[in-house]
Scaffold this active site. Structure first.
Site: not given
Ligand code: F6P
Length: 352
Positions: A45-46, A153-154, A196, A213, A271, A280
């Site tokens: 936008v800027r 985020i993937d 995720m 891990a 667990r 996210r």
């Molecule tokens: O693509 C980002 C993501 O968070 C993936 O890691 C995950 O599989 C998917 O979206 C989850 O999607 P939704 O928010 O539609 O359940």
């Protein structure tokens, strides 16, 4: 991975083409949201404002184009959003946009509002959608210049080293797992944590290294339970670890079952924690804010140079771009050096 070549343009080499500067630019976020998308919106936008380009914000991704849910955006609309997670434009996955009628309705909206450019912030699927939209508009005799900015985020988009949101999501995972380590250590338990990543393990491997891990499972690597899980957990025990962390990428698909198998095989008290959508959210990290800002600026500069149908990407620290069709067609595998480090430090044989 992208090599330096004719398809790539560095920001410093973008030259303004006054004939090509768009008049009205549509802006949308699509697919899963990612921290830093707002910083990219702000940058678009800027930069557009300084180039005298009208910006039309489109709400809820392609659904907003189909249903004409749009509004004019100015610099005031983006004040203060750089600190916020999510996306002020809202986002959606749009099954309607996967139909011919849906794309045609979206194209009608572009024509109705006089859009001659569109910036799409999202993932692979969103970019493929943008290409279909340009093709449909071309068949109708209209022209739309599209630029994509990778937001997910993937970190699963092949043509770029980085997607906006990855760093913040990784830090969110790390801070949650650090907390888990406290309680797992106190009870001498084994924590099985699902992160995720959709069908990929980039987030899992990165986070797994960062939390130390004992086991990291990614869907790209076929699973040998005895070799990849039990052997590592036994080694950890021999070396005096009182508790263990097992990171499972969601794409592996059977986190609960794996935890039960670990319990049955080794008698460990396990667990399961599924980090889920918490990954996210949150205020974007410095890396995401800066990366998104640079990519957003680059996107508008590309359009002003008359370069259409491009994807903004980053490679070796530089912000560059690639043809959107070429970039979207690439597939990404796990970075071998990252995976190797993950295996060495979780005491697995590095060559496997
Ligand atoms: O693509 C980002 C993501 O968070 C993936 O890691 C995950 O599989 C998917 O979206 C989850 O999607 P939704 O928010 O539609 O359940």
């Amino acid at each position: 991975m992208v090599q330096n070549g004719s398809t790539l343009t560095e920001n410093s080499r973008i030259e303004l083409n006054t004939e090509a500067v768009p008049r009205r630019l549509g802006l949308l976020t699509s697919g899963g949201d990612a921290p830093g998308m707002n910083a990219a919106i702000r940058a678009v936008v800027r930069t557009a404002y300084l180039r005298n380009i009208d910006v039309i914000g489109i709400r809820r991704g392609y659904n907003g184009l189909i249903h004409g849910d749009v509004f004019k955006m100015g610099p005031n609309d983006v004040n203060g959003i750089i600190t916020k997670g999510g996306t002020i434009l809202y986002t959606a996955r749009s099954p309607e946009f996967e139909t011919k009628q849906g794309i045609e309705r979206a194209a009608d909206t572009c024509n109705f509002h006089g859009l001659d450019a569109l910036v799409v912030i999202g993932g692979d699927g969103s970019f493929r959608g943008a290409m279909e939209l340009t093709n449909t508009l071309a068949e109708m005799g209209s022209s739309l210049s599209v630029v994509g900015i990778p937001g997910s985020i993937d970190n699963d988009i092949a043509c770029t080293n980085y997607t906006i949101g990855f760093d913040t999501a990784a830090n969110t995972c790390i801070s949650a797992i650090d907390k888990l380590q406290d309680t797992m250590q106190s009870h001498e338990r084994c924590s099985v944590v699902e992160v995720m990543g959709h069908k990929t393990g980039h987030l899992a491997v990165y986070v797994g290294i960062a939390v130390g891990a004992s086991v990291i499972l990614a869907p790209e690597k076929p699973l040998d339970f005895e070799r990849d899980v039990l052997e590592n957990l036994r080694n950890a025990k021999i070396l005096g670890r009182e508790h263990s962390i097992v990171i499972v990428a969601e794409g592996v698909g059977r986190t609960q079952e794996l935890a039960e198998q670990i319990h049955k095989s080794l008698g460990l008290d396990t667990r399961v924690t599924i980090l889920g959508h918490i990954q996210r959210g949150g205020s974007p990290s410095a890396r995401d804010r800066v990366m998104a800002s640079r990519m957003g600026e680059h996107a508008v500069e590309l359009l002003c140079a008359g370069r259409r149908n491009r994807l903004v990407v980053t490679h070796d620290g530089a912000i560059i771009d690639i043809d959107i069709a070429e970039g979207s067609a690439m597939t990404k595998s796990l970075q071998p050096e990252m995976y190797r480090t993950a295996r060495v430090l979780s005491l697995s044989a590095p060559t496997r």
